[in-house]
Design a protein around this motif. Structure first.
Motif, PDB file in Angstrom:
ATOM      1  N   UNK A  18      -0.811   5.883  18.499  1.00  0.00           N
ATOM      2  CA  UNK A  18      -1.586   6.133  17.281  1.00  0.00           C
ATOM      3  C   UNK A  18      -2.956   6.728  17.585  1.00  0.00           C
ATOM      4  N   UNK A  19      -3.398   6.652  18.824  1.00  0.00           N
ATOM      5  CA  UNK A  19      -4.636   7.322  19.187  1.00  0.00           C
ATOM      6  C   UNK A  19      -4.520   8.824  19.048  1.00  0.00           C
ATOM      7  N   UNK A  20      -3.291   9.310  18.958  1.00  0.00           N
ATOM      8  CA  UNK A  20      -3.053  10.737  18.766  1.00  0.00           C
ATOM      9  C   UNK A  20      -3.223  11.185  17.323  1.00  0.00           C
ATOM     10  N   UNK A  21      -3.400  10.227  16.426  1.00  0.00           N
ATOM     11  CA  UNK A  21      -3.635  10.560  15.016  1.00  0.00           C
ATOM     12  C   UNK A  21      -5.127  10.669  14.755  1.00  0.00           C
ATOM     13  N   UNK A  22      -5.535  11.634  13.960  1.00  0.00           N
ATOM     14  CA  UNK A  22      -6.961  11.749  13.638  1.00  0.00           C
ATOM     15  C   UNK A  22      -7.465  10.490  12.909  1.00  0.00           C
ATOM     16  N   UNK A  23      -8.698  10.097  13.168  1.00  0.00           N
ATOM     17  CA  UNK A  23      -9.264   8.930  12.484  1.00  0.00           C
ATOM     18  C   UNK A  23      -9.215   9.054  10.964  1.00  0.00           C
ATOM     19  N   UNK A  24      -9.290  10.277  10.442  1.00  0.00           N
ATOM     20  CA  UNK A  24      -9.241  10.468   8.986  1.00  0.00           C
ATOM     21  C   UNK A  24      -7.889  10.041   8.417  1.00  0.00           C
ATOM     22  N   UNK A  25      -6.816  10.239   9.173  1.00  0.00           N
ATOM     23  CA  UNK A  25      -5.486   9.799   8.735  1.00  0.00           C
ATOM     24  C   UNK A  25      -5.374   8.286   8.903  1.00  0.00           C
ATOM     25  N   UNK A  82      -2.837   1.494   5.813  1.00  0.00           N
ATOM     26  CA  UNK A  82      -2.887   0.109   6.263  1.00  0.00           C
ATOM     27  C   UNK A  82      -2.133   0.073   7.577  1.00  0.00           C
ATOM     28  N   UNK A  83      -2.754  -0.455   8.606  1.00  0.00           N
ATOM     29  CA  UNK A  83      -2.184  -0.402   9.949  1.00  0.00           C
ATOM     30  C   UNK A  83      -1.716  -1.775  10.405  1.00  0.00           C
ATOM     31  N   UNK A  84      -0.560  -1.786  11.058  1.00  0.00           N
ATOM     32  CA  UNK A  84      -0.047  -3.005  11.665  1.00  0.00           C
ATOM     33  C   UNK A  84       0.685  -2.638  12.950  1.00  0.00           C
ATOM     34  N   UNK A  85       0.859  -3.615  13.803  1.00  0.00           N
ATOM     35  CA  UNK A  85       1.565  -3.416  15.067  1.00  0.00           C
ATOM     36  C   UNK A  85       2.788  -4.308  15.082  1.00  0.00           C
ATOM     37  N   UNK A  86       3.895  -3.741  15.496  1.00  0.00           N
ATOM     38  CA  UNK A  86       5.108  -4.528  15.688  1.00  0.00           C
ATOM     39  C   UNK A  86       5.349  -4.578  17.182  1.00  0.00           C
ATOM     40  N   UNK A  87       5.167  -5.754  17.746  1.00  0.00           N
ATOM     41  CA  UNK A  87       5.336  -5.930  19.182  1.00  0.00           C
ATOM     42  C   UNK A  87       6.761  -6.356  19.503  1.00  0.00           C
ATOM     43  N   UNK A 133       5.974   5.863  -1.203  1.00  0.00           N
ATOM     44  CA  UNK A 133       5.543   5.109  -0.029  1.00  0.00           C
ATOM     45  C   UNK A 133       5.636   6.025   1.185  1.00  0.00           C
ATOM     46  N   UNK A 134       4.618   5.971   2.015  1.00  0.00           N
ATOM     47  CA  UNK A 134       4.569   6.766   3.232  1.00  0.00           C
ATOM     48  C   UNK A 134       4.515   5.820   4.416  1.00  0.00           C
ATOM     49  N   UNK A 135       5.455   5.987   5.351  1.00  0.00           N
ATOM     50  CA  UNK A 135       5.480   5.172   6.569  1.00  0.00           C
ATOM     51  C   UNK A 135       5.253   6.115   7.739  1.00  0.00           C
ATOM     52  N   UNK A 136       4.195   5.874   8.471  1.00  0.00           N
ATOM     53  CA  UNK A 136       3.912   6.627   9.685  1.00  0.00           C
ATOM     54  C   UNK A 136       4.187   5.702  10.868  1.00  0.00           C
ATOM     55  N   UNK A 137       5.132   6.080  11.706  1.00  0.00           N
ATOM     56  CA  UNK A 137       5.483   5.288  12.884  1.00  0.00           C
ATOM     57  C   UNK A 137       4.917   5.984  14.110  1.00  0.00           C
ATOM     58  N   UNK A 138       4.282   5.193  14.991  1.00  0.00           N
ATOM     59  CA  UNK A 138       3.668   5.816  16.152  1.00  0.00           C
ATOM     60  C   UNK A 138       3.601   4.864  17.331  1.00  0.00           C
ATOM     61  N   UNK A 164       0.834  -1.203   0.000  1.00  0.00           N
ATOM     62  CA  UNK A 164       0.000   0.000   0.000  1.00  0.00           C
ATOM     63  C   UNK A 164       0.870   1.255   0.000  1.00  0.00           C
ATOM     64  N   UNK A 165       0.285   2.356  -0.409  1.00  0.00           N
ATOM     65  CA  UNK A 165       1.055   3.601  -0.466  1.00  0.00           C
ATOM     66  C   UNK A 165       1.297   4.195   0.915  1.00  0.00           C
ATOM     67  N   UNK A 166       0.488   3.819   1.902  1.00  0.00           N
ATOM     68  CA  UNK A 166       0.632   4.384   3.248  1.00  0.00           C
ATOM     69  C   UNK A 166       0.505   3.292   4.305  1.00  0.00           C
ATOM     70  N   UNK A 167       1.512   3.217   5.162  1.00  0.00           N
ATOM     71  CA  UNK A 167       1.522   2.263   6.264  1.00  0.00           C
ATOM     72  C   UNK A 167       1.575   3.017   7.581  1.00  0.00           C
ATOM     73  N   UNK A 168       0.713   2.649   8.497  1.00  0.00           N
ATOM     74  CA  UNK A 168       0.765   3.154   9.866  1.00  0.00           C
ATOM     75  C   UNK A 168       1.234   1.989  10.711  1.00  0.00           C
ATOM     76  N   UNK A 169       2.391   2.149  11.328  1.00  0.00           N
ATOM     77  CA  UNK A 169       2.964   1.060  12.109  1.00  0.00           C
ATOM     78  C   UNK A 169       3.045   1.488  13.558  1.00  0.00           C
TER      79      UNK A 169
END
Length: 171
Positions: free
Chosen positions: A136-143, A148-153, A128-133, A15-20
């Motif tokens: 992530x609750x601090x990000x607006x729901x629109x973002x 595509x969101x994933x968690x790295x534990x 490609x856009x990678x958003x690391x957080x 995907x063009x945007x990943x929220x990790x």
């Protein structure tokens, strides 16, 4: 996660945007940089030896942009996101495309997050856009909804030690 990311890129299924989501801001920095290197690597592995990986390691890769809070600021501002938008519309200098890392993404102020929506809704080709957080609750729901969101534990100690032993490293 690095191998999966590289494989998906090689199969043109990224995907063009990943929220990790990660545990801490320091993990966000380390992991985000490693992921960006994989995306820019000529073999999609983060090999460390190709021209792209060498340029990345030197901090001079022309197709990489990192956004973080500016010095003496706790937030990422709209002017920085405007820089991202301009960078995104430039032609990639390498066939691997462009990579933008935002870390920690939860530090985007409201105006910056709103400006980022333009990129998320109309992504430039080969970007490609990678958003690391870590928050992530601090990000607006629109973002969040446009990524595509994933968690790295963090692995438990036993798993981490086994991983290191498998690679010939001692405790």
């Amino acid at each position: 996660p690095l191998g999966v990311l590289g494989a998906r890129k090689a199969e043109d299924r990224l995907p063009h945007a990943l929220l990790i989501r990660v545990s801490s801001d320091s993990e966000a920095d380390v992991c985000g940089l490693a992921l960006a290197q994989v995306l820019l690597c000529e073999s999609s592995t983060g090999c460390g030896v190709c021209h792209s990986c060498k340029r990345f390691a030197e901090g001079v890769h022309s197709d990489f942009l990192r956004l973080s809070p500016e010095q003496n600021s706790r937030e990422i501002k709209v002017g920085q996101v405007r820089e991202l938008l301009a960078f995104g519309h430039q032609t990639a200098r390498h066939s691997e495309g462009k990579c933008i890392l935002i870390t920690p993404a939860d530090r985007l102020n409201r105006n910056a997050a709103n400006a980022l929506l333009k990129f998320l809704e109309e992504p430039p080709a080969d970007s490609y856009l990678i958003l690391m957080s870590s928050r992530s609750g601090g990000l607006p729901p629109t973002v969040q909804s446009r990524c595509q969101t994933t968690t790295i534990a963090k692995p438990c100690s036993a798993v981490a030690l086994e991983f290191l032993r498998d690679r010939g490293l001692s405790e």
